[in-house]
Motif scaffolding. Sequence first.
Motif, short mmCIF file in Angstrom:
data_model
loop_
_atom_site.label_atom_id
_atom_site.label_comp_id
_atom_site.label_asym_id
_atom_site.label_seq_id
_atom_site.Cartn_x
_atom_site.Cartn_y
_atom_site.Cartn_z
N LEU A 152 0.85 -1.20 0.00
CA LEU A 152 0.00 0.00 0.00
C LEU A 152 0.88 1.25 0.00
CD1 LEU A 152 -2.54 -0.98 2.82
CD2 LEU A 152 -2.86 -1.22 0.35
N LYS A 153 0.53 2.20 -0.87
CA LYS A 153 1.27 3.46 -0.91
C LYS A 153 0.40 4.61 -0.37
CE LYS A 153 3.57 4.21 -4.86
NZ LYS A 153 3.81 4.86 -6.15
N ARG A 154 -0.81 4.73 -0.91
CA ARG A 154 -1.68 5.83 -0.49
C ARG A 154 -3.13 5.38 -0.63
NH1 ARG A 154 -2.53 11.35 0.11
NH2 ARG A 154 -4.12 12.30 -1.19
N THR A 250 -16.14 4.10 -0.26
CA THR A 250 -15.57 4.08 -1.60
C THR A 250 -14.09 4.42 -1.44
OG1 THR A 250 -15.66 5.03 -3.80
CG2 THR A 250 -16.48 6.43 -2.05
N VAL A 251 -13.24 3.55 -2.00
CA VAL A 251 -11.81 3.58 -1.67
C VAL A 251 -10.98 3.65 -2.95
CG1 VAL A 251 -9.96 2.36 -0.47
CG2 VAL A 251 -12.32 2.10 0.33
N LEU A 252 -10.01 4.57 -2.95
CA LEU A 252 -9.01 4.64 -4.03
C LEU A 252 -7.68 4.24 -3.41
CD1 LEU A 252 -8.33 5.65 -7.00
CD2 LEU A 252 -7.64 7.78 -5.92
N VAL A 253 -7.06 3.19 -3.96
CA VAL A 253 -5.83 2.71 -3.35
C VAL A 253 -4.70 2.68 -4.38
CG1 VAL A 253 -6.63 0.29 -3.52
CG2 VAL A 253 -4.77 0.83 -2.01
N GLU A 254 -3.60 3.34 -3.99
CA GLU A 254 -2.38 3.32 -4.81
C GLU A 254 -1.48 2.25 -4.23
OE1 GLU A 254 0.34 6.84 -5.47
OE2 GLU A 254 -1.62 7.81 -5.34
N THR A 255 -1.06 1.30 -5.04
CA THR A 255 -0.25 0.20 -4.52
C THR A 255 1.23 0.41 -4.84
OG1 THR A 255 -0.78 -1.01 -6.54
CG2 THR A 255 -2.11 -1.52 -4.61
N VAL A 256 2.09 -0.32 -4.14
CA VAL A 256 3.53 -0.21 -4.38
C VAL A 256 3.87 -0.87 -5.71
CG1 VAL A 256 5.82 -0.84 -3.49
CG2 VAL A 256 4.00 -0.19 -1.89
N GLU A 257 3.37 -2.10 -5.90
CA GLU A 257 3.55 -2.81 -7.17
C GLU A 257 2.27 -2.65 -7.98
OE1 GLU A 257 6.39 -4.20 -7.81
OE2 GLU A 257 7.17 -3.90 -5.78
N PRO A 258 2.35 -2.69 -9.31
CA PRO A 258 1.10 -2.62 -10.09
C PRO A 258 0.21 -3.82 -9.77
CG PRO A 258 3.08 -2.58 -11.52
CD PRO A 258 3.55 -2.83 -10.13
N LEU A 259 -1.10 -3.59 -9.74
CA LEU A 259 -2.04 -4.68 -9.43
C LEU A 259 -3.20 -4.59 -10.42
CD1 LEU A 259 -2.63 -6.97 -7.31
CD2 LEU A 259 -4.02 -5.29 -6.09
N SER A 260 -3.42 -5.65 -11.18
CA SER A 260 -4.51 -5.62 -12.16
C SER A 260 -5.84 -5.78 -11.43
CB SER A 260 -4.34 -6.76 -13.17
OG SER A 260 -4.59 -7.99 -12.53
N VAL A 261 -6.90 -5.41 -12.11
CA VAL A 261 -8.25 -5.56 -11.53
C VAL A 261 -8.49 -7.04 -11.22
CG1 VAL A 261 -10.70 -5.41 -12.10
CG2 VAL A 261 -9.18 -3.49 -12.61
N GLN A 262 -8.10 -7.92 -12.13
CA GLN A 262 -8.36 -9.34 -11.91
C GLN A 262 -7.56 -9.86 -10.72
OE1 GLN A 262 -10.91 -10.95 -13.07
NE2 GLN A 262 -10.22 -12.57 -11.66
N ALA A 263 -6.29 -9.41 -10.60
CA ALA A 263 -5.47 -9.86 -9.46
C ALA A 263 -6.04 -9.33 -8.14
CB ALA A 263 -4.03 -9.41 -9.65
N ALA A 264 -6.57 -8.12 -8.16
CA ALA A 264 -7.19 -7.55 -6.95
C ALA A 264 -8.44 -8.36 -6.58
CB ALA A 264 -7.56 -6.09 -7.18
N ARG A 265 -9.25 -8.69 -7.58
CA ARG A 265 -10.46 -9.51 -7.33
C ARG A 265 -10.08 -10.83 -6.68
NH1 ARG A 265 -13.10 -8.41 -12.71
NH2 ARG A 265 -14.37 -6.60 -12.18
N THR A 266 -9.04 -11.47 -7.24
CA THR A 266 -8.61 -12.78 -6.72
C THR A 266 -8.11 -12.63 -5.27
OG1 THR A 266 -8.03 -13.41 -8.95
CG2 THR A 266 -7.09 -14.75 -7.18
#
Length: 338
Positions: A152-154, A250-266
């Motif tokens: 998590l970044k921001r 409702t949440v906006l999350v900036e991650t350290v590594e890129p995360l695809s929508v599908q990977a986030a769902r999983t």
Amino acid sequence: MSSGNPNGPVVAIAGATGAVGEVLLGILEERSFPVGDLRPLASERSVGSSIEFRGKAYPVTLAEPAAFEGVDYVFFAATGSLSKELAPEAAKRGAVVIDKSSTWRMDPTVPLVVPEVNAAALGQHRGIVSCPNCTTIGFVMALEPIRRAAGLKRVVVTTLQAVSGAGRPGIDELEQQQEALRRGDDPEAVKFAAPIANNVVPLCEDFRDDGYSTEEVKLLHETRKILDMPDLDVTMTCTRVPVPVGHSATVLVETVEPLSVQAARTALADFPGVEVVDDPAHCRFPTPRDVAGRDEVLVGRIRKDLASDALWFWQVSDNLRKGAATNAAQIAEALLRG
Ligand SMILES: NC(=O)c1ccc[n+]([C@@H]2O[C@H](COP(=O)([O-])OP(=O)(O)OC[C@H]3O[C@@H](n4cnc5c(N)ncnc54)[C@H](OP(=O)(O)O)[C@@H]3O)[C@@H](O)[C@H]2O)c1
């Protein structure tokens, strides 16, 4: 220290007659928590009444130090000042306290626990364990799987909180104002800073000098403590909406590594206690009505920000169950397992 009750642990609930206390009693029944004896405690107002648990009536008695003699577990679901005064008294008598108020949450000697996220912190307790705010619990349940997947970044969050988050008086105020509107009268705001019926109030609890509310700052500090990320960049707006039960965010999350929508769902779907309800093609997303009465945190609307690599999601949870009573019961179960 155990009470040694041959029928199982002796359990006290301070605030047994309140919104959280009532739900907690139901959850202890549902989850078959081993209760050898029960002491429902409340204020003078409720002494003389009784509550029913597993088909038996128990008299409500006054929450006072002597009520904790021989008790193994005490759930505090009353006021912050009562927890401040009586939690140490209960712990002194050998009980383990699981506190729902905000009183002990930021005390460095008191673990602040969401079992799916940081159960290991329970090992450090000295007689008091604190339960996070009802908004924080759903929020960290959805953040933790994202953190584990990509860091998590921001985080930017806006909450939409149900009136029951303010206890029975909050529920009563919404109902009275809805009734007033039906009669054609002006709704009178007492518990909330503005009428809540047919409205949205951009303030939960009280304003501080810096323009944030006390609720917003709780969300920030509790999230950092539970995730053990003291510098996590979280910014938030907490609002109250005319919904009986179920906090949304409702949440906006900036991650350290890129995360695809599908990977986030999983990652979210694989996390215990989280369920993904996210099917835009069929207009499927979670709402407070879907989550009321359930223990899972529901997440949907997972999508990429149009201007950056950040991810948006929408999260709902039952503030009285996972946001309060279920989380407290899970803590007691973890303590019992040792
Ligand atoms: N509602 C939520 O979604 C939620 C979520 C997380 C945490 N919490 C926290 O959980 C706690 C309980 O909230 P709630 O929503 O259940 O409030 P509530 O519906 O207003 O109930 C308050 C309870 O506390 C008792 N109480 C009040 N003053 C007392 C005193 N001086 N001595 C003994 N008992 C006293 C009341 O007893 P009487 O019936 O005798 O007045 C009642 O049982 C609060 O600390 C709240 O911040 C609530």
